[in-house]
Design an enzyme around this catalytic site. Structure first.
Site, PDB file in Angstrom:
ATOM      1  N   THR A  79      -1.136 -50.393  22.830  1.00 35.76           N
ATOM      2  CA  THR A  79      -1.561 -49.250  22.053  1.00 35.76           C
ATOM      3  C   THR A  79      -2.923 -48.786  22.550  1.00 35.76           C
ATOM      4  O   THR A  79      -3.589 -49.512  23.273  1.00 35.76           O
ATOM      5  CB  THR A  79      -1.679 -49.692  20.566  1.00 35.76           C
ATOM      6  N   GLY A 117      -3.726 -53.776  20.100  1.00 35.73           N
ATOM      7  CA  GLY A 117      -3.592 -55.217  20.124  1.00 35.73           C
ATOM      8  C   GLY A 117      -2.612 -55.847  19.157  1.00 35.73           C
ATOM      9  O   GLY A 117      -2.785 -57.001  18.793  1.00 35.73           O
TER      10      GLY A 117
END
Length: 528
Positions: free
Chosen positions: A341, A423
């Site tokens: 992301t 993460g």
């Protein structure tokens, strides 16, 4: 060590310097925070292709002074043909390739909804300007970063045979090395088409026709109708009241609830000093309590039986906080999930703030690249289960669980803070680390981001569920954690990508902006 950066006219943070600069330049030209964020979001999708693409999903948290924050859910659902019959013969949804490309890409729809809000606020910069930097980088090339080169090499074997991937993101069939110039000419043409025809073309125009045909030919269940039926939604954000701030995040299907619960629980523990055992242990144990609720409750809201805001009431938070032992770790693990992301943040000179996150789920997503458009498609739909009785059971039209959750805080003294990270499992934990270091224990924001971090569970494809610690933590603190029952693992890197790429921007009541970017990333805080 990096220092906190300050500016007077606004600030943008992104995990790649070119994306931050794209947004900053829009601010300098009179654009607002939303316009700057669209420019940064488009740029990051080009310059960080291992982490992001316009073929992914996105979530927005937007605020301006004197008004309630607004949220945009740009999560694409499972397509009409994505059902158990389509996956007959499979125990799980394949993680790469056409069968992994089973959800609509929502992020461009999120840009559409955000631009509409921007225009309500007086935003007038043309779409062609907002996409110009991204198209320029795609056409003339990007310098491959260390993380892109490393992940390209590590994932070569599982991606090289995926339709379209090697032709667009490898060079001569091989992962490009650090510093190599990678051009994405088809993606540049796509960005130019969006600038000319409008963002809706992605779902209901020539681009939709091309992408749907490419994905169907590759073997994906996605069809033209799935794109035409999609629109991003404005939703009510969740909020938790802390003793000196209100913190906002996204509702399900994101894990924003878990992020807010961690802060609400920690606020009740009475920890007086940062960076010691009580700080880390308290946040880790709050994380466990929040994850137990998340894993049991959070899914597509249409499949939920309980309003998620009930978990943020004083009654529930008090009850859960009382279950946290200040000296002993709760046995772990619980189920977890990986993810890849990017988080970006911006606050403009008028105090309008955006906390934004965009994702393709795993590194390089499904790996499928539409050959006629250069769009890399996400694999977010692999979080669905083929077990019809599963918590995240696959069903056409159902939205997948998202680790994504951008955060925004409003302090009683007038400060506004946007912050977040990539993460997977680590997102709520890193948010809690950064927020408490800055807001509770007075660390400068860059120090709060750079300081050593931990992660309970896995991310970036990690299989272990240990408590991972960067190597900069003191031996005494590590021993205290182990003595309390934490199953610790010391990572070799002092600044590990495993801990995600965090960032934050703060607008102070005196008019100054402060920001920090993660030294674990290739990003900067760019002041206007």
């Amino acid at each position: 060590m990096r220092e906190t950066l300050r500016s007077r006219r606004g600030m943008v943070v992104a995990p790649h310097h070119l994306a931050a600069q794209a947004g900053r330049d829009v601010l300098r030209e009179g654009g607002n925070a939303i316009e700057a964020m669209i420019a940064s979001a488009a740029a990051i999708a080009v310059v960080y292709p291992h982490m992001n693409s316009i073929g992914g999903d996105g979530f927005w948290l937007i605020s301006r002074p004197g008004e309630a924050p607004r949220a945009i859910d740009a999560c694409g659902p499972a397509v009409a043909q994505a059902d158990s019959a389509f996956y007959a013969g499979h125990d799980t949804i394949p993680s790469r390739g056409p069968l992994a490309a089973l959800t609509v890409a929502g992020t461009v729809g999120g840009w559409t909804r955000a631009q509409a809000i921007s225009q309500e606020w007086g935003g007038r910069l043309p779409l062609s300007r907002l996409l110009a930097d991204a198209a320029e980088h795609a056409r003339h090339g990007i310098a491959v970063t260390r993380s892109q080169a490393a992940l390209g090499a590590a994932k070569h074997d599982e991606l090289v045979g995926v339709p379209g991937f090697a032709e667009h993101l490898f060079i001569d069939g091989r992962p490009p090395d650090v510093g190599t110039v990678l051009k994405q000419s088809r993606l540049a043409d796509t960005l130019d088409q969006l600038a000319r025809a409008g963002l809706d073309d992605f779902y209901r125009g020539a681009l939709a026709d091309a992408m749907a045909a490419d994905l169907e030919a590759a073997g994906s269940p996605l069809r033209r109708r799935d794109l035409a039926d999609f629109a991003a939604r404005e939703v009510a954000p969740l909020a938790v009241a802390l003793h000196d701030a209100d913190v906002y995040n996204l509702p399900p299907p994101t894990q924003g609830l878990a992020s807010l619960m961690i802060l609400g629980l920690f606020d009740r523990l009475g920890v007086a000093e940062g960076e010691g055992f009580a700080h880390l242990h308290g946040l880790i144990e709050a994380t466990k309590q929040a994850f137990l609720v998340r894993d049991r409750e959070v899914t597509d809201p249409a499949w939920m039986t309980r309003d998620p805001s009930t978990w943020l009431t004083d009654t529930h938070l008090d009850t859960l906080a009382a279950q946290i032992d200040p000296a002993q770790a709760l046995p772990w693990p619980q189920p977890d999930a990986p993810g890849d992301t990017v988080w970006l943040g911006c606050i403009d000179g008028d105090g309008c703030a955006v906390s934004f996150i965009q994702s393709i789920y795993w590194e390089f997503g499904s790996g499928v690249v539409s050959p006629s458009t250069g769009v890399l498609w996400q694999n977010r739909g692999i979080s669905f289960s083929l077990d019809a009785k599963g918590r995240q059971a696959l069903a056409p039209g159902r939205r997948p669980f998202h680790t994504l959750n951008p955060a925004l805080a409003r302090f009683a003294d007038g400060r506004t803070m946007v912050y977040g990270t990539m993460g997977g499992e680590g997102q709520p934990q890193t948010q809690a680390a950064v927020f408490t270091r800055y807001a509770r224990f007075g660390e400068p924001i860059q120090q709060a981001i750079s300081a050593p971090r931990w992660l309970l569970g896995r991310t970036w494809g990690e299989n272990s569920t240990t408590l991972k610690l960067e190597s900069r933590f003191s031996a005494d603190l590590v021993e205290q954690l182990r003595a309390a029952g934490h199953d610790t693992e010391i990572l070799a890197d002092a600044f590990s990508d495993t801990m995600g790429h965090a960032g934050a921007v703060i607008h102070r009541p005196d008019g100054w902006f402060e920001g920090g970017a993660d030294p674990r990333s290739d990003g900067i805080a760019a002041g206007a």
